[in-house]
Structures are given as structure tokens and as C-alpha cells.
Design a protein around this motif. Sequence first.
Motif, PDB file in Angstrom:
ATOM      1  N   ARG A   1       0.803  -1.220   0.000  1.00  0.00           N
ATOM      2  CA  ARG A   1       0.000   0.000   0.000  1.00  0.00           C
ATOM      3  C   ARG A   1       0.838   1.273   0.000  1.00  0.00           C
ATOM      4  N   ARG A   2       2.138   1.166  -0.081  1.00  0.00           N
ATOM      5  CA  ARG A   2       2.986   2.361  -0.184  1.00  0.00           C
ATOM      6  C   ARG A   2       2.744   3.046  -1.536  1.00  0.00           C
ATOM      7  N   LEU A   3       2.797   4.366  -1.536  1.00  0.00           N
ATOM      8  CA  LEU A   3       2.548   5.121  -2.765  1.00  0.00           C
ATOM      9  C   LEU A   3       3.571   4.793  -3.841  1.00  0.00           C
ATOM     10  N   ASP A   4       4.850   4.703  -3.476  1.00  0.00           N
ATOM     11  CA  ASP A   4       5.855   4.410  -4.500  1.00  0.00           C
ATOM     12  C   ASP A   4       5.641   3.029  -5.111  1.00  0.00           C
ATOM     13  N   ASN A   5       5.139   2.076  -4.316  1.00  0.00           N
ATOM     14  CA  ASN A   5       4.843   0.756  -4.865  1.00  0.00           C
ATOM     15  C   ASN A   5       3.675   0.834  -5.838  1.00  0.00           C
ATOM     16  N   LEU A   6       2.665   1.633  -5.519  1.00  0.00           N
ATOM     17  CA  LEU A   6       1.527   1.785  -6.435  1.00  0.00           C
ATOM     18  C   LEU A   6       1.993   2.377  -7.765  1.00  0.00           C
ATOM     19  N   VAL A   7       2.861   3.383  -7.709  1.00  0.00           N
ATOM     20  CA  VAL A   7       3.384   3.995  -8.935  1.00  0.00           C
ATOM     21  C   VAL A   7       4.111   2.953  -9.778  1.00  0.00           C
ATOM     22  N   PHE A   8       4.865   2.084  -9.112  1.00  0.00           N
ATOM     23  CA  PHE A   8       5.569   1.008  -9.815  1.00  0.00           C
ATOM     24  C   PHE A   8       4.596  -0.016 -10.376  1.00  0.00           C
ATOM     25  N   ARG A   9       3.666  -0.483  -9.547  1.00  0.00           N
ATOM     26  CA  ARG A   9       2.726  -1.521  -9.991  1.00  0.00           C
ATOM     27  C   ARG A   9       1.786  -1.020 -11.085  1.00  0.00           C
ATOM     28  N   ALA A  10       1.550   0.288 -11.132  1.00  0.00           N
ATOM     29  CA  ALA A  10       0.700   0.851 -12.186  1.00  0.00           C
ATOM     30  C   ALA A  10       1.424   0.933 -13.523  1.00  0.00           C
ATOM     31  N   GLY A  11       2.759   0.751 -13.498  1.00  0.00           N
ATOM     32  CA  GLY A  11       3.528   0.790 -14.741  1.00  0.00           C
ATOM     33  C   GLY A  11       4.089   2.137 -15.092  1.00  0.00           C
ATOM     34  N   PHE A  12       4.048   3.087 -14.156  1.00  0.00           N
ATOM     35  CA  PHE A  12       4.593   4.417 -14.417  1.00  0.00           C
ATOM     36  C   PHE A  12       6.117   4.443 -14.326  1.00  0.00           C
ATOM     37  N   ALA A  13       6.709   3.448 -13.678  1.00  0.00           N
ATOM     38  CA  ALA A  13       8.156   3.386 -13.496  1.00  0.00           C
ATOM     39  C   ALA A  13       8.618   1.939 -13.640  1.00  0.00           C
ATOM     40  N   PRO A  14       9.852   1.720 -14.094  1.00  0.00           N
ATOM     41  CA  PRO A  14      10.332   0.348 -14.327  1.00  0.00           C
ATOM     42  C   PRO A  14      10.652  -0.412 -13.051  1.00  0.00           C
ATOM     43  N   THR A  15      10.938   0.294 -11.962  1.00  0.00           N
ATOM     44  CA  THR A  15      11.241  -0.335 -10.677  1.00  0.00           C
ATOM     45  C   THR A  15      10.666   0.525  -9.557  1.00  0.00           C
ATOM     46  N   ALA A  16      10.650  -0.032  -8.355  1.00  0.00           N
ATOM     47  CA  ALA A  16      10.206   0.746  -7.201  1.00  0.00           C
ATOM     48  C   ALA A  16      11.192   1.867  -6.899  1.00  0.00           C
TER      49      ALA A  16
END
Length: 203
Positions: free
Chosen positions: A92-107
Motif C-alpha cells: 500500500r505504499r505510494l511508491d509501490n503503487l506507482v511502480f505496480r501501475a507501470g509508471f516506473a520500471p522499478t520501485a
Amino acid sequence: MSRYTGPRLKVMRALGTELPGLSRKPLGERNYPPGQHGRRPKRKSGFGVQLIEKQKLRFNYGLGEKQIQRLFREAKRDRGPTGDKLLELLERRLDNLVFRAGFAPTAVAARQLVRHKHVLLNGRAVNIPSIRIRPGDRVQLAERARSIPVVVESLAEPALIRPEWLVFDAAEFAATVTRTPAPDEVPFPVDVQQVVEYYAVRL
């Protein structure tokens, strides 16, 4: 311990697991521990097994030791299974959501996007990667971030399949949380009970 910034593939080889939040590189043929004696099979102690499982979480989500200890204490106070709650809090961390959404290649890259205020949470720019998202929250890329090469490449070819707890809107560069992530949706193998046992005698 501070956040790790060294060779990422070396860490994954040492842990024997590909960690998508740490690196997109596969282990490939060198799926054995690094070092001169890496090819020799080693018998792991109970402590060694527990440490490896804990380090998987720490490195995949990019946390310092104090951060994961704090999350463990919070998970322990919950009425449900401590291990399941710990995984939920990490997902539930925001940076993990950004990663899981595909906005970034890694956390790691996702954390940098958040730090530089390239991410909007419910319409507001934020710069705290550890913000805890809830069902109904909407995360969107700021306009200036949509043309960043690493973001464009990640959106074209996400590192992971987007989880079922996210609804992705490609036209708006946004993702909405529909429910709380489940423990079995963590994108790498981890025996969280070993992590619980590791901290049970240390905290």
C-alpha cells in the motif's frame, strides 16, 4: 541501516530471487550467489533462511531496517495474521503503487518520481513515497512527467502485469485503487512467516 544503493543484480543473486521492485534484469544463467565460492551449495541455518526472507522485503520495497521494523510493529498490533498485514502495508505504499501501475520500471525509479513531485494523489502533488494508499485513491502522473523517457518506456512495456486491485486509465495517465492488496499478490516468492519469526525474537 540506510537505503541500499549498490549493485542490484548482486543482491538478487545473493538472495536467489528476482526482485522486480529492485531491478528489471533477470538472473539468467548466473542464478547462484556472487563471489569466488558462489557455485558451491551451502546449508542455510534457520537464522539464514529468516534473514534472506526479510531481506527480500527490504530490498524489493527499498526500505531501511528501521522502516521495516516500524511496519512490523504496526502489523503486529493488528488482529489478523502479522505476516499478511505486513505484506499489505508494504504493497500500500505510494511508491509501490506507482511502480505496480507501470509508471516506473522499478520501485526505485517510482520513489524518485514521487520525490520530484511528478505524481498526483487525488489531484494534489505529493513527495512522500511512504504515503499509504486506500481504496478509492487516484494516482496520476503530472503532465511534465508524461514525456520523461523512462516513464514512456515503462508505460509501453510495464515490468509487471498490473494487479487486479488497480484500474488503469491510459488516456488520463492514472490508476485508481479499487481494494486493499491481498498478501498473495506480492509479485515475488517470499515466506513471510520466516520474517515474522525473525523479528519475533528481536523486537
